[in-house]
Scaffold this motif. Sequence first.
Motif, PDB file in Angstrom:
ATOM      1  N   SER A   1     -17.078 -40.467   7.383  1.00 11.83           N
ATOM      2  CA  SER A   1     -18.028 -39.369   7.240  1.00 11.83           C
ATOM      3  C   SER A   1     -17.611 -38.173   8.081  1.00 11.83           C
ATOM      4  CB  SER A   1     -19.421 -39.847   7.661  1.00 11.83           C
ATOM      5  OG  SER A   1     -20.394 -38.857   7.426  1.00 11.83           O
ATOM      6  N   LEU A   2     -17.169 -38.445   9.318  1.00 11.81           N
ATOM      7  CA  LEU A   2     -16.694 -37.377  10.203  1.00 11.81           C
ATOM      8  C   LEU A   2     -15.475 -36.684   9.603  1.00 11.81           C
ATOM      9  CD1 LEU A   2     -16.582 -35.958  13.049  1.00 11.81           C
ATOM     10  CD2 LEU A   2     -15.043 -37.803  13.728  1.00 11.81           C
ATOM     11  N   GLY A   3     -14.502 -37.473   9.132  1.00 14.01           N
ATOM     12  CA  GLY A   3     -13.283 -36.896   8.558  1.00 14.01           C
ATOM     13  C   GLY A   3     -13.575 -36.028   7.352  1.00 14.01           C
TER      14      GLY A   3
ATOM     15  N   SER B   1     -16.335 -34.429   6.706  1.00  7.01           N
ATOM     16  CA  SER B   1     -17.009 -33.216   7.175  1.00  7.01           C
ATOM     17  C   SER B   1     -16.022 -32.232   7.780  1.00  7.01           C
ATOM     18  CB  SER B   1     -18.076 -33.574   8.213  1.00  7.01           C
ATOM     19  OG  SER B   1     -19.058 -34.417   7.665  1.00  7.01           O
ATOM     20  N   LEU B   2     -15.089 -32.734   8.592  1.00  4.13           N
ATOM     21  CA  LEU B   2     -14.129 -31.846   9.255  1.00  4.13           C
ATOM     22  C   LEU B   2     -13.183 -31.192   8.259  1.00  4.13           C
ATOM     23  CD1 LEU B   2     -13.151 -33.868  12.475  1.00  4.13           C
ATOM     24  CD2 LEU B   2     -14.897 -32.110  12.218  1.00  4.13           C
ATOM     25  N   VAL B   3     -12.676 -31.981   7.303  1.00  8.18           N
ATOM     26  CA  VAL B   3     -11.675 -31.457   6.362  1.00  8.18           C
ATOM     27  C   VAL B   3     -12.288 -30.420   5.418  1.00  8.18           C
ATOM     28  CG1 VAL B   3     -10.200 -32.085   4.415  1.00  8.18           C
ATOM     29  CG2 VAL B   3     -10.162 -33.462   6.490  1.00  8.18           C
ATOM     30  N   LEU B   4     -13.523 -30.640   4.974  1.00  2.00           N
ATOM     31  CA  LEU B   4     -14.159 -29.698   4.047  1.00  2.00           C
ATOM     32  C   LEU B   4     -14.941 -28.608   4.775  1.00  2.00           C
ATOM     33  CD1 LEU B   4     -15.510 -32.100   1.264  1.00  2.00           C
ATOM     34  CD2 LEU B   4     -13.456 -30.677   1.214  1.00  2.00           C
ATOM     35  N   GLY B   5     -15.290 -28.853   6.035  1.00  2.01           N
ATOM     36  CA  GLY B   5     -16.196 -27.949   6.728  1.00  2.01           C
ATOM     37  C   GLY B   5     -15.675 -26.543   6.940  1.00  2.01           C
ATOM     38  N   THR B   6     -14.381 -26.408   7.267  1.00  3.14           N
ATOM     39  CA  THR B   6     -13.831 -25.080   7.564  1.00  3.14           C
ATOM     40  C   THR B   6     -14.007 -24.121   6.394  1.00  3.14           C
ATOM     41  OG1 THR B   6     -12.219 -25.991   9.102  1.00  3.14           O
ATOM     42  CG2 THR B   6     -11.720 -23.833   8.177  1.00  3.14           C
ATOM     43  N   ALA B   7     -13.827 -24.619   5.173  1.00  2.00           N
ATOM     44  CA  ALA B   7     -13.956 -23.769   3.984  1.00  2.00           C
ATOM     45  C   ALA B   7     -15.395 -23.306   3.767  1.00  2.00           C
ATOM     46  CB  ALA B   7     -13.467 -24.523   2.752  1.00  2.00           C
TER      47      ALA B   7
ATOM     48  N   ALA C   1     -20.369 -30.577   9.243  1.00  2.00           N
ATOM     49  CA  ALA C   1     -21.033 -31.391   8.219  1.00  2.00           C
ATOM     50  C   ALA C   1     -22.051 -30.566   7.449  1.00  2.00           C
ATOM     51  CB  ALA C   1     -21.714 -32.596   8.876  1.00  2.00           C
ATOM     52  N   VAL C   2     -22.823 -29.742   8.149  1.00  2.00           N
ATOM     53  CA  VAL C   2     -23.806 -28.884   7.482  1.00  2.00           C
ATOM     54  C   VAL C   2     -23.099 -27.856   6.599  1.00  2.00           C
ATOM     55  CG1 VAL C   2     -25.688 -27.237   7.820  1.00  2.00           C
ATOM     56  CG2 VAL C   2     -25.484 -29.201   9.345  1.00  2.00           C
ATOM     57  N   ALA C   3     -21.996 -27.268   7.108  1.00  2.00           N
ATOM     58  CA  ALA C   3     -21.241 -26.278   6.324  1.00  2.00           C
ATOM     59  C   ALA C   3     -20.642 -26.899   5.069  1.00  2.00           C
ATOM     60  CB  ALA C   3     -20.142 -25.664   7.186  1.00  2.00           C
ATOM     61  N   ALA C   4     -20.040 -28.081   5.223  1.00  2.00           N
ATOM     62  CA  ALA C   4     -19.424 -28.752   4.077  1.00  2.00           C
ATOM     63  C   ALA C   4     -20.465 -29.147   3.043  1.00  2.00           C
ATOM     64  CB  ALA C   4     -18.662 -29.993   4.549  1.00  2.00           C
ATOM     65  N   SER C   5     -21.669 -29.495   3.491  1.00  2.00           N
ATOM     66  CA  SER C   5     -22.730 -29.921   2.569  1.00  2.00           C
ATOM     67  C   SER C   5     -23.392 -28.725   1.885  1.00  2.00           C
ATOM     68  CB  SER C   5     -23.798 -30.726   3.325  1.00  2.00           C
ATOM     69  OG  SER C   5     -23.229 -31.805   4.017  1.00  2.00           O
ATOM     70  N   ALA C   6     -23.713 -27.694   2.661  1.00  2.00           N
ATOM     71  CA  ALA C   6     -24.510 -26.588   2.142  1.00  2.00           C
ATOM     72  C   ALA C   6     -23.688 -25.556   1.386  1.00  2.00           C
ATOM     73  CB  ALA C   6     -25.252 -25.911   3.295  1.00  2.00           C
TER      74      ALA C   6
ATOM     75  N   THR D   1     -23.768 -41.155  12.763  1.00  2.00           N
ATOM     76  CA  THR D   1     -24.017 -39.943  13.543  1.00  2.00           C
ATOM     77  C   THR D   1     -23.622 -38.689  12.770  1.00  2.00           C
ATOM     78  OG1 THR D   1     -21.845 -40.174  14.589  1.00  2.00           O
ATOM     79  CG2 THR D   1     -23.736 -41.093  15.768  1.00  2.00           C
ATOM     80  N   SER D   2     -22.708 -38.820  11.803  1.00  2.00           N
ATOM     81  CA  SER D   2     -22.300 -37.687  10.965  1.00  2.00           C
ATOM     82  C   SER D   2     -22.835 -37.893   9.545  1.00  2.00           C
ATOM     83  CB  SER D   2     -20.771 -37.570  10.922  1.00  2.00           C
ATOM     84  OG  SER D   2     -20.366 -36.495  10.091  1.00  2.00           O
ATOM     85  N   PRO D   3     -23.546 -36.904   8.972  1.00  2.00           N
ATOM     86  CA  PRO D   3     -24.206 -37.108   7.682  1.00  2.00           C
ATOM     87  C   PRO D   3     -23.329 -36.841   6.464  1.00  2.00           C
ATOM     88  CG  PRO D   3     -24.745 -34.938   8.513  1.00  2.00           C
ATOM     89  CD  PRO D   3     -23.860 -35.587   9.562  1.00  2.00           C
ATOM     90  N   GLY D   4     -22.084 -36.363   6.668  1.00  2.00           N
ATOM     91  CA  GLY D   4     -21.274 -35.849   5.561  1.00  2.00           C
ATOM     92  C   GLY D   4     -21.036 -36.816   4.421  1.00  2.00           C
ATOM     93  N   LEU D   5     -20.887 -38.095   4.717  1.00  2.00           N
ATOM     94  CA  LEU D   5     -20.595 -39.086   3.687  1.00  2.00           C
ATOM     95  C   LEU D   5     -21.699 -39.160   2.641  1.00  2.00           C
ATOM     96  CD1 LEU D   5     -18.423 -41.197   2.964  1.00  2.00           C
ATOM     97  CD2 LEU D   5     -19.794 -42.902   4.189  1.00  2.00           C
ATOM     98  N   VAL D   6     -22.920 -38.833   3.034  1.00  2.00           N
ATOM     99  CA  VAL D   6     -24.052 -38.853   2.104  1.00  2.00           C
ATOM    100  C   VAL D   6     -24.395 -37.452   1.616  1.00  2.00           C
ATOM    101  CG1 VAL D   6     -26.501 -39.422   1.843  1.00  2.00           C
ATOM    102  CG2 VAL D   6     -24.996 -40.935   3.163  1.00  2.00           C
ATOM    103  N   SER D   7     -24.469 -36.483   2.533  1.00  2.00           N
ATOM    104  CA  SER D   7     -24.982 -35.149   2.184  1.00  2.00           C
ATOM    105  C   SER D   7     -24.008 -34.329   1.333  1.00  2.00           C
ATOM    106  CB  SER D   7     -25.341 -34.371   3.453  1.00  2.00           C
ATOM    107  OG  SER D   7     -24.224 -34.271   4.316  1.00  2.00           O
ATOM    108  N   ILE D   8     -22.693 -34.491   1.541  1.00  2.00           N
ATOM    109  CA  ILE D   8     -21.718 -33.708   0.757  1.00  2.00           C
ATOM    110  C   ILE D   8     -21.721 -34.142  -0.710  1.00  2.00           C
ATOM    111  CG2 ILE D   8     -19.271 -33.120   0.476  1.00  2.00           C
ATOM    112  CD1 ILE D   8     -19.010 -33.395   3.545  1.00  2.00           C
TER     113      ILE D   8
END
Length: 546
Positions: free
Chosen positions: A266-268, A270-276, A433-438, A497-504
């Motif tokens: 989930s962390l990975g 979020s980090l890989v997609l988050g910057t964009a 994680a929020v950036a990658a999801s939203a 602790t990181s929501p990206g695996l579900v929220s993205i």
Amino acid sequence: MDITYLAQESTGNPILNIAVFVVFIVVTMTVVLRAGKSTKEASDFYTGGASFTGTQNGLAIAGDYLSAASFLGIVGSIALNGYDGFLYSIGFFVAWLVALLLVAEPLRNVGRFTMADVLSFRLRQKPVRVAAAIATLAVSIFYLIAQMAGAGSLVSVLLNMHELWQQAIVVAVVGVIMTAYVLVGGMKGTTYVQMIKAVLLIGGVAVMTIWVFVAIRGGFSTLFNDAITAHAVSDVIQTKGYAAEDIMKPGLQYGASFTKQLDFISLGLSLVLGTAGLPHVLMRFYTVPTAKEARKSVTVAIVLIGIFYLMAMVLGYGAAALVGPDRILAAPGAANAAAPLLALELGGSIFMALISAVAFATVLAVVAGLAITASASVAHDVYSSVFRDGKATEEETVRVSRITVVILGLVSIVLGILAMQQNVAFLVSLAFAVAASANVPTILFSLYWRRFNTAGAVASMYTGVVSALVLIALSPAVSGAPTAMFPNADWSIFPLTSPGLVSIPLAFLAGIIATLATKPDNLDHLAAEMEVRSLTGVGVEAPVDH
């Protein structure tokens, strides 16, 4: 061994430290004041008048991106968790390839000031701009919390402040100074500070990297062996029940259970997609005059950021070997104190003060860039485009931006105080994680899917931001764990602790379902124009007629 005494004896000279800080603040504020004199129009305040070259902007992007998380958080995480700490660096770095290949040039060709300019290009303006502004504020606030926490840790180490109320005062002072930077200088002043800061930070880290190898009298094998030895004799580490050699293996932080392994995935993600999807990084593409310069700026940034993260690995293991886990954990800010304590060990009080002042400038520059981005989103996307139907004057828009900066400063101070004990690299990962999801699903759909419509964009952004925030609120990062923001309460029902695996995936799915379930916007002429602009740059300066 009395590690509390040890930490108190090893924080350098507080008077010298604060003197160097004041000099840095005066110098950078002078730069901001000079640049602020040329900030007359909204375009100057938001994008510096698109007057920077690709190389200058690449330096500024590196300055924006190499935040307190990169310097304080990652060095501390590597010092305490070894290999798993370095994985933060990998995620932060690889993310730039996504930004370069998919986002940088199309965004520069389509937008003007903010991310919402791109998202609303071929969609209905008002609902998309409001949703984009909410997403931008959510990401910016999380990122600001991390920087404030980093600043609190940094100054607390320098001034030997172990009491939480003292660290809270530090966070409040940082918030006030950050607000002053933005109000005075706008994007132009902030960009110059970021360029200066990037040169100083990378230069300072390079000096520390060479110094580490001199201090250990060897190369990488000696460095790693010394770090393992330091972990083997650490009182704190021994109580945690793992072998010292584990700092060289994957799994120390994220491999203990299947849930921890999912957390790492989930962390990975979020980090890989988050910057964009980071609004303050995306906004940097508008500070250059052409798409070619936007590409060049990302290339320069990638080179600088890659070199920095390789050196951060050396500093992390160097802090483990030369400072030791006990001193790091006993210092104010715990893991976040590893880098300044390493500087003290290498070069004494003066070197520690210089390195910490650079780190402090890092925090100020990053929070200033975040504040400008969030204020631009509120003023340009909500006030001007929604409430005033695009009829607001530039003076009104800039005034609303400045008011937003003040409010944002107050909010970030309060939340930063709550998060002071968290590792700043972890806090920034939540912002990713929020950036990658939203933002990322909507950006990619807007640029590359002709059928995508307003309903899909709004559904994707709200689903992404709400699901990410709710899952973070219900996670062990906020409650139910010793390192949580509220350690004495427990309402955590989400195990990661990181929501990206579900929220993205939820955000991508919401965009697809809402688009296919609703009628097209019948704005095909704008979709075609956006495609031509994003891929070729033709017609970039022409206004868009909705």
